[in-house]
Motif scaffolding. Structure first.
Motif, short mmCIF file in Angstrom:
data_model
loop_
_atom_site.label_atom_id
_atom_site.label_comp_id
_atom_site.label_asym_id
_atom_site.label_seq_id
_atom_site.Cartn_x
_atom_site.Cartn_y
_atom_site.Cartn_z
N MET A 1 10.05 22.69 150.24
CA MET A 1 8.90 22.69 149.35
C MET A 1 7.62 22.67 150.19
O MET A 1 7.50 21.91 151.13
N ARG A 2 6.68 23.50 149.84
CA ARG A 2 5.43 23.58 150.59
C ARG A 2 4.43 22.57 150.04
O ARG A 2 4.38 22.32 148.85
N ALA A 3 3.64 22.03 150.93
CA ALA A 3 2.59 21.09 150.53
C ALA A 3 1.27 21.84 150.44
O ALA A 3 1.11 22.91 150.98
N ASP A 4 0.34 21.26 149.74
CA ASP A 4 -1.00 21.84 149.62
C ASP A 4 -1.85 21.36 150.79
O ASP A 4 -1.57 20.35 151.41
N ARG A 5 -2.93 22.12 151.08
CA ARG A 5 -3.83 21.76 152.17
C ARG A 5 -5.28 21.87 151.71
O ARG A 5 -5.61 22.70 150.87
N THR A 6 -6.13 21.04 152.31
CA THR A 6 -7.56 21.07 152.01
C THR A 6 -8.33 21.00 153.33
O THR A 6 -7.89 20.33 154.26
N ALA A 7 -9.45 21.68 153.39
CA ALA A 7 -10.33 21.64 154.56
C ALA A 7 -11.75 21.81 154.08
O ALA A 7 -12.00 22.21 152.95
N THR A 8 -12.68 21.49 154.96
CA THR A 8 -14.09 21.73 154.69
C THR A 8 -14.55 22.80 155.67
O THR A 8 -14.23 22.73 156.85
N ALA A 9 -15.29 23.77 155.16
CA ALA A 9 -15.72 24.89 156.00
C ALA A 9 -17.18 25.21 155.72
O ALA A 9 -17.69 24.95 154.64
N THR A 10 -17.82 25.78 156.72
CA THR A 10 -19.16 26.32 156.50
C THR A 10 -18.98 27.69 155.86
O THR A 10 -17.88 28.26 155.87
N SER A 11 -20.05 28.25 155.33
CA SER A 11 -19.93 29.56 154.69
C SER A 11 -19.40 30.60 155.65
O SER A 11 -18.56 31.43 155.30
N ASP A 12 -19.85 30.57 156.91
CA ASP A 12 -19.41 31.56 157.89
C ASP A 12 -17.93 31.41 158.24
O ASP A 12 -17.29 32.37 158.64
#
Length: 91
Positions: A1-12
């Motif tokens: 089963m795959r887990a979800d991921r979250t990150a913070t990014a700049t627009s670029d």
């Protein structure tokens, strides 16, 4: 089963963040997944979340490589396993 991921990014860095998170979830190199441009214009994503209107930008969601990508104006990038849509037949 795959887990979800979250990150913070700049627009670029939005396109790179999306591709990296999907590759990480699949356990493959970024070169082993379809190009992001096959489903969305990466330059349009950067433009949408760039500049002074960034915080006011609406959320954007799309499917890519078997995942649901959710982008928020504050730079939050969330990659969720896409749920297949059950189609109804007219028969």
């Amino acid at each position: 089963m795959r887990a979800d991921r979250t990150a913070t990014a700049t627009s670029d860095s939005l396109p790179e963040a999306i591709v990296s998170l999907v590759a990480e979830l699949d356990g493959v190199a970024v070169t082993d997944i379809p190009p992001l441009a096959s489903v969305v214009d990466p330059d349009a994503l950067v433009a949408l979340f760039d500049g002074p209107q960034r915080a006011a930008a609406s959320d954007v969601e799309f499917d890519y490589a078997g995942y649901r990508i959710h982008l928020r104006g504050d730079g939050d990038v969330r990659v969720l396993e896409a749920t297949p849509v059950k189609r109804c037949s007219a028969d």
